[in-house]
Design a protein around this motif. Sequence first.
Motif, PDB file in Angstrom:
ATOM      1  N   ARG A   5       1.945   1.483  -3.486  1.00 14.09           N
ATOM      2  CA  ARG A   5       0.829   1.953  -4.297  1.00 14.09           C
ATOM      3  C   ARG A   5       0.684   3.472  -4.151  1.00 14.09           C
ATOM      4  O   ARG A   5       0.491   4.191  -5.124  1.00 14.09           O
ATOM      5  CB  ARG A   5      -0.459   1.253  -3.878  1.00 14.09           C
ATOM      6  CG  ARG A   5      -1.541   1.344  -4.929  1.00 14.09           C
ATOM      7  CD  ARG A   5      -2.721   0.468  -4.574  1.00 14.09           C
ATOM      8  NE  ARG A   5      -3.158   0.735  -3.215  1.00 14.09           N
ATOM      9  CZ  ARG A   5      -3.686  -0.174  -2.401  1.00 14.09           C
ATOM     10  NH1 ARG A   5      -3.818  -1.417  -2.795  1.00 14.09           N
ATOM     11  NH2 ARG A   5      -4.074   0.137  -1.191  1.00 14.09           N
ATOM     12  N   ALA A   6       0.792   3.946  -2.901  1.00 11.92           N
ATOM     13  CA  ALA A   6       0.673   5.382  -2.667  1.00 11.92           C
ATOM     14  C   ALA A   6       1.738   6.134  -3.455  1.00 11.92           C
ATOM     15  O   ALA A   6       1.463   7.158  -4.087  1.00 11.92           O
ATOM     16  CB  ALA A   6       0.804   5.685  -1.175  1.00 11.92           C
ATOM     17  N   SER A  29       0.825  -1.190   0.000  1.00  9.94           N
ATOM     18  CA  SER A  29       0.000   0.000   0.000  1.00  9.94           C
ATOM     19  C   SER A  29       0.869   1.254   0.000  1.00  9.94           C
ATOM     20  O   SER A  29       0.486   2.274  -0.549  1.00  9.94           O
ATOM     21  CB  SER A  29      -0.968   0.005   1.172  1.00  9.94           C
ATOM     22  OG  SER A  29      -0.279   0.328   2.347  1.00  9.94           O
ATOM     23  N   ARG A  30       2.078   1.133   0.605  1.00 12.49           N
ATOM     24  CA  ARG A  30       2.976   2.285   0.520  1.00 12.49           C
ATOM     25  C   ARG A  30       3.505   2.444  -0.894  1.00 12.49           C
ATOM     26  O   ARG A  30       3.630   3.540  -1.413  1.00 12.49           O
ATOM     27  CB  ARG A  30       4.145   2.120   1.493  1.00 12.49           C
ATOM     28  CG  ARG A  30       3.834   2.738   2.838  1.00 12.49           C
ATOM     29  CD  ARG A  30       5.102   3.068   3.557  1.00 12.49           C
ATOM     30  NE  ARG A  30       5.867   1.855   3.783  1.00 12.49           N
ATOM     31  CZ  ARG A  30       7.176   1.866   4.001  1.00 12.49           C
ATOM     32  NH1 ARG A  30       7.832   2.991   4.007  1.00 12.49           N
ATOM     33  NH2 ARG A  30       7.820   0.744   4.213  1.00 12.49           N
ATOM     34  N   VAL A  84      -2.025  12.210  -1.400  1.00 11.35           N
ATOM     35  CA  VAL A  84      -1.640  10.809  -1.464  1.00 11.35           C
ATOM     36  C   VAL A  84      -0.358  10.561  -0.674  1.00 11.35           C
ATOM     37  O   VAL A  84      -0.192   9.527  -0.036  1.00 11.35           O
ATOM     38  CB  VAL A  84      -1.467  10.372  -2.933  1.00 11.35           C
ATOM     39  CG1 VAL A  84      -0.923   8.961  -3.012  1.00 11.35           C
ATOM     40  CG2 VAL A  84      -2.792  10.460  -3.662  1.00 11.35           C
ATOM     41  N   ALA A  85       0.534  11.552  -0.689  1.00 11.67           N
ATOM     42  CA  ALA A  85       1.855  11.332  -0.088  1.00 11.67           C
ATOM     43  C   ALA A  85       1.840  11.480   1.434  1.00 11.67           C
ATOM     44  O   ALA A  85       2.722  10.960   2.107  1.00 11.67           O
ATOM     45  CB  ALA A  85       2.866  12.305  -0.696  1.00 11.67           C
ATOM     46  N   SER A 100      -3.513  11.279   8.980  1.00 13.76           N
ATOM     47  CA  SER A 100      -3.156  11.707   7.624  1.00 13.76           C
ATOM     48  C   SER A 100      -4.251  12.586   7.040  1.00 13.76           C
ATOM     49  O   SER A 100      -3.991  13.451   6.218  1.00 13.76           O
ATOM     50  CB  SER A 100      -2.861  10.503   6.735  1.00 13.76           C
ATOM     51  OG  SER A 100      -4.024   9.777   6.499  1.00 13.76           O
ATOM     52  N   GLY A 128      -3.281  16.623  -5.374  1.00  9.98           N
ATOM     53  CA  GLY A 128      -3.464  15.182  -5.274  1.00  9.98           C
ATOM     54  C   GLY A 128      -2.188  14.497  -4.798  1.00  9.98           C
ATOM     55  O   GLY A 128      -2.222  13.620  -3.941  1.00  9.98           O
ATOM     56  N   PHE A 182       0.135  11.268 -10.391  1.00  4.46           N
ATOM     57  CA  PHE A 182      -0.372  12.633 -10.246  1.00  4.46           C
ATOM     58  C   PHE A 182       0.685  13.657 -10.664  1.00  4.46           C
ATOM     59  O   PHE A 182       0.382  14.648 -11.331  1.00  4.46           O
ATOM     60  CB  PHE A 182      -0.790  12.901  -8.804  1.00  4.46           C
ATOM     61  CG  PHE A 182      -2.227  12.539  -8.523  1.00  4.46           C
ATOM     62  CD1 PHE A 182      -3.247  12.981  -9.358  1.00  4.46           C
ATOM     63  CD2 PHE A 182      -2.564  11.774  -7.419  1.00  4.46           C
ATOM     64  CE1 PHE A 182      -4.569  12.659  -9.103  1.00  4.46           C
ATOM     65  CE2 PHE A 182      -3.887  11.444  -7.149  1.00  4.46           C
ATOM     66  CZ  PHE A 182      -4.886  11.882  -7.995  1.00  4.46           C
ATOM     67  N   VAL A 227       0.766   6.151  -7.112  1.00  9.22           N
ATOM     68  CA  VAL A 227      -0.322   7.092  -7.399  1.00  9.22           C
ATOM     69  C   VAL A 227       0.213   8.526  -7.374  1.00  9.22           C
ATOM     70  O   VAL A 227      -0.104   9.347  -8.247  1.00  9.22           O
ATOM     71  CB  VAL A 227      -1.476   6.919  -6.382  1.00  9.22           C
ATOM     72  CG1 VAL A 227      -2.523   8.020  -6.580  1.00  9.22           C
ATOM     73  CG2 VAL A 227      -2.132   5.561  -6.546  1.00  9.22           C
ATOM     74  N   ALA A 228       1.055   8.820  -6.371  1.00  5.00           N
ATOM     75  CA  ALA A 228       1.628  10.162  -6.278  1.00  5.00           C
ATOM     76  C   ALA A 228       2.436  10.484  -7.533  1.00  5.00           C
ATOM     77  O   ALA A 228       2.353  11.589  -8.075  1.00  5.00           O
ATOM     78  CB  ALA A 228       2.506  10.276  -5.030  1.00  5.00           C
ATOM     79  N   SER A 271       0.038  10.204   3.816  1.00  6.71           N
ATOM     80  CA  SER A 271      -0.098   8.986   4.607  1.00  6.71           C
ATOM     81  C   SER A 271       1.231   8.214   4.723  1.00  6.71           C
ATOM     82  O   SER A 271       1.655   7.884   5.836  1.00  6.71           O
ATOM     83  CB  SER A 271      -1.212   8.133   4.013  1.00  6.71           C
ATOM     84  OG  SER A 271      -1.357   6.973   4.751  1.00  6.71           O
TER      85      SER A 271
END
Lengths: 223, 851
Positions: free
Chosen positions: B401-402, B398-399, B442-443, B483, B438, B409, B405-406, B445
Motif C-alpha cells: 500500500r505504501a 501495508s508495504r 510515505v516511502a 520513520s 509526500g 504521489f 501511495v508513493a 517507513s
Amino acid sequence: MTAVTELRGVSRRYLRGDEVVHALRGVSFTLSAGEMVAVVGPSGCGKSTTLNLIAGVDRPDEGEVIVCGTDLARAGEAELVTARRRHVGIVFQSFHLMPHLTVEENVALPLALGGRRDAVRVLDLLRRVGLEGRRGHFPAELSGGEQQRTAVARALVHRPAVVLADEPTGSLDSASGTAVLRLMDELRRQEGSALLLATHDETIAAAADRVVRMCDGEIVAVL
Amino acid sequence: MLLRTFFLRPVLRRPLRFVTTVIGVAAGIAAVVATVAASRAAVASLREGVNEVAGRARLEVTAPAGLPEELLGRLLPLTGDAVVVPVIEEIALLPALGDAVRVLGVDLLVDTQVRDVEPDAAVLASGRAANMLLVGSGVLLPQRLAERLAVRPGDPLEISIRARRRTLTVAGTFAPRRFASVWDRVLIVDIALAQELFGKVGRLDRIELVPRPGITEARLTAAARLLLPVDVTVEQPRARAAAASRMVRALQFNLTALSGVSLFVGAVLVATTLATSVVQRRGVLALARSLGASRRQIARSLLTEAVAIGALGGALGVAGGVLGARAALTSVRSTVAAVVRGVPATDIRLPLWLAALGLLVGVGVSVLAAILPLAEAVRTPPVQGLVGERPAFLHRPSRRRAAAVAAVFAVLAVALARAPAWDELPVAALLASMALLGVLLVAVSPILDLLARGAAGPLARAAEGTPIRLAIAALAAGRRRASWGAGAVGVAVALAVAIGTMVHSFRTTVIDWANQGMRADIWIRPLAATTGVQVGRLDPEVVRVAERLFGKDVIDPFHTATAYAGTQPVTLAGGEFAVVARRGGVTFRDGRDSRAVFAAALAHRAAVVGEPFASRFGVCEGDTITLHVADGTLSRKVEGIFYDYSNQQGMVVIDRNDFLRHYPDDGPRELALFLPSGVDPAAARDRLLAALGGRFFVEALLNRELRAEVVAIFDRTFAITRALQAVAAAVAVLAVLTVLFALLGERRRDLALVRALGGTRLQVAGVVAAQAALLGATGAAGGLVVGLAIGFVLVKVVNVQSFGWTLRFLPPWPSLAVTGALVTLACLLAGLAPALAAARMHPAEALREEG
Ligand SMILES: Nc1ncnc2c1ncn2[C@@H]1O[C@H](COP(=O)(O)OP(=O)(O)O)[C@@H](O)[C@H]1O
Ligand SMILES: [Mg+2]
C-alpha cells in the motif's frame, strides 16, 4: 445476597500464529456482593483472562459477563468505560502507578476521570493504608510494598462493587505481600466491596470465602 | 486533573521536548511572518505611497510619457467642478541620507487644499520662505527628516538629480497629518523648480482632479475626457498602485511559498514530537484506559497539547517574525526596488490580521500534525492488553500500500509539474513539490522496514555483537516512530537540497551570463542608494563628457522607458547597436554571436527582446511586436531573444537613435564604455571622473567590479532563502533528538538488560549513537533524492512560470555531498545526548522501574 458479577458460559480464544489457544472454555460462576473469592491454578490456566473480561478490557467470544447488571460482552465502548470507571477497581501485579503523579494524585485518579473530586475520601484511604505521610511523593520514591498499598487505595477510592487483583503480591517479598493482602481484606470488609483475587499461591487463597480452582481454561472445583 | 496527568505534569518534569517543539513551530511561523511582513511592507509602501501622496485626488490624468503642460489650459473649463492640480513626481538621491527620496513638484498655492500635509505656519507667513519656494530653489522637508539631517530653514541641502549635484535651500518643514512613514522620504518643491531640476520644462507627470462637493467622479471623468486627447488616461490613483503591486506579485508569492516550506518542516516536527510523546506515554495512556478514561478524554488531552504547542509557537513565531522582517527588509527592499522603480518602505508594521493569522496557522498546523499521533493514541489498549503486544514487521499489504501511495504521489507530482501556470503564478508546480515530499514521507517507513529485515538477515548476523546490530534491531522495533524521525530529517534535507540546487543553478547561470554578456570595460551610472537601488538617470552631459574623452564609437549609453504591450507595462530600452555590433554584448538564446544579431538588428531596424518578454507574450525570433509608446505605437521585427536575468517585466531593446526619436533625451540609465585594447581601464576611469569634476554623483565600475556586484546583489537577494535553509536544518536536528529520546525511553529496558548482561557503558552508548546515525543517513539519502527532484521543478518550472527565466539545472554536487554527511553527523551528534543518558542509566534501576 445479590450477585455483583456473573459469568455465564464464557469462552475466550486467542490466535497465536496459526494455532488457536483456548484461554477459557465455557466458564460460569457468580461473585456476590462483599465476598472474597480466590481464583487459583497453574500459570496459563486462564486466571488473568477471566479478570480482564470482568474489568471490561477484553471481550469473550461466547457467553455473558454481567457486571453490576451490564453484560460487558455486548456493551458498547461507552458502557465499558463506565464499568471500568464506576464498578471495578484493579490492583495489578506490577503496581502500574502514574509516574508523573504524586501518591495522593494517583489515588484520586479514578475519581478525576469521572470528573469528581473528594479530597476527604482520598486522605481517609491514604491514612488507612498508612501512606498519609508520603502523599506528596512520586511512585519512584516508594518501596514496592508502598507502591502496592497506593494501588490498593486507588482501587477502592471510587467505592467499586468489585475489586480485581491479579497476582497482587507477585512482585513483593513475602512480608510486604502478606501486609498488602491483610490490608486488602480489611479494607474491602469495611467498604463492602467484593474481591476477586487471582493467584497461583495456595496459601494466599486460604483467606478467601471461596476458592475457584481452574485448570486449562476450565473451572475444576469451587470450594 | 486529566490535563495535569497527561500533559502538564510530563511537560513540567521533562520540559525540553516540549520547548524544542514549540521552537520548531515558532521558527516556521517566524519565517512566514517575516517574509510576508517584509514583502508586504515593501509592496504596501508602493501602494500607500501612491494613495497617500495622491491625497484627496479622486482622478488622475496621465499618459505613458507624461503630459504637455498645455493640457492644464485645456482643463480650465473644469475649475468650477474640481480643483485642478499639476504634479511632477520624481526620484532623487539624498546623499546625506544615502537613500532615495521622492520629490514632489506641486503648485504650492493650490496644493495644501488637496494633500494631507501641513506646512509650518511660519513658512506660509514668512515672505522670505515663500519667496524661496516660489522663485528660488527652496524645498520643504518633512519634520522628522529635517531633524534627522539636522537642517534648519535657510540651510543648503545637497541632492543628486540625474547624477548631477544640486543644492537646494531648506525653506521650511511640513508635518504629515497621517501615515508619517509614507511622507518620511518626500521633498516638496515648487512645480517650476521640479520641471527645471528633472529636465521636464513644459511637461507634467500627471494632473490631479479633486471634485468639488456635489460633483460625482463619473461626471468629472466624462467632462475631462471631452477636453483631453484620446491617448491620455483619466483614472483613479488606485489603478496606478495596482499596476505597481501586480509587478511584485510573483515575487511576493514565491517568497511566501518558500517561507511556507519552513512551516511545513515545523509541522513535521510537531507530528514527530506528538507521535513520540504518544509512544513515550503509551504505558500511562494504557493505564488510564484501564482505570476508565474514555478515548475522548485521551484525545482531548493530546489535542490540548497540540493546541498549546501551536499557540505558544505561533505567538513566539509572530514576535520572532517581526524581528526577522526587519532583518529581511533590506533583502526584500532591494528585490522589490529592482522590480519597481520607487522608494520602498522604511518600517515594518505588524498588522493585527497577520499576527492573528500567524497564531492561527501555528495552531492549525499543530492540530493537523496531531491527527496521526492522535489516531495512535486512541488506539492504545488498556494496560492489561499491552503485555501481549510484540513489535511486528509491517505486513506485506501495508508495504504494498505504501508503495502504491508513493507511486500515486509521484505520478501526481509529474502531472502537476507539467501543468501550466495558474494566473501567472506557479501554484501547480509548488503543489508538485509538496507531492514529492509526500513520496518521501510515505516511502520512509518501508525503507526502514527493509533495513530492519536486512538486520534479521545473514548480513546482519555477520555483524553480530556489534552496536550496529543492536541499533538496527532497536530501529526495527521502534520503526513506526523511527520513520517519523527519518521522515523529518528527509523533509528538511530535501528542502535544503532543493533550495540549494535552485540557488546554485541560478547563481551559476547568472555568473556565466554576466561573464559572457558584460563585455564593456567601464560602466557609469548614477550613485546608488545604500540599499543598492539605482536612483534616476544620468545627466546627458555625462554622455557628452565621455564622448569628448573617448570618442563616440566606444560608448554605449543605455536608455530605458516604460512602454505598454497591450495594457501590460514593459521596459523599452535603447542601446547603441553600432557599438555592440562591433564589441558584442548579451547572450542570445539561439546561440548566434551577439555581434551578428546586433548588426542585423541595426540593418533592419529590428528589436532584440529579453527572454522574460518572449515567454510572457509568446514571442519568437522573426515575429513582429507592437508596443504603445509615448507618441503612438512602435512595430518592430524581433531579431533575437537574449537571456535576461535583470528584469522580469520584459524588455525590448531597439537602437538608441530609434529610441530617441520616440522619447526625448532625458539621459541614459547607464553608460558602457568599450576601451581600445591596451588602454588601462582604471586610468581611463580616473580620467573620466576627473573630467566630470565634482558636479555629478556617479559610480564608475570596472568590468570585474560590476560582475562582482552582480554576484553580491544576487547573494543579498537570496539571503532570506539561505536563512530558511538554516531553519529547516535546525528543525531536522530537533526532530532527530526528539525521536531518539523517545526510542531510548522505549528501549530502556533492553538497554538496561544489555548492561545487566555485561555490556559496557560504551557499548550501550554506541547502540544509541549508531541508531541516530542510521536514522540520519536514511533520512539524508531519501531527502537528497527527493530534494534534487524538487530542485528540478523549482529550476525548470517555477522559475520559468514566475519570472520567465530559463536556468540550467546545476546541482552543487560537492556541497550536496557535504550536506548529506553533515546531516548524518548532526544526527549522530544529536544522538550523543541520549547516548550519554543511556550510558549513565543504572541497569538495576531501569529494570526495577518497570516492576
Ligand atoms: N493476548 C493473548 N494472545 C494470545 N494468547 C493469550 C493472550 N492472552 C492470554 N493468552 C493465552 O491464554 C492462556 C491463558 O492465559 P492467562 O489468562 O494469562 O493465564 P494465567 O493468568 O492463568 O497465567 C495462556 O495460554 C496464554 O498464553
Ligand atoms: Mg496471569
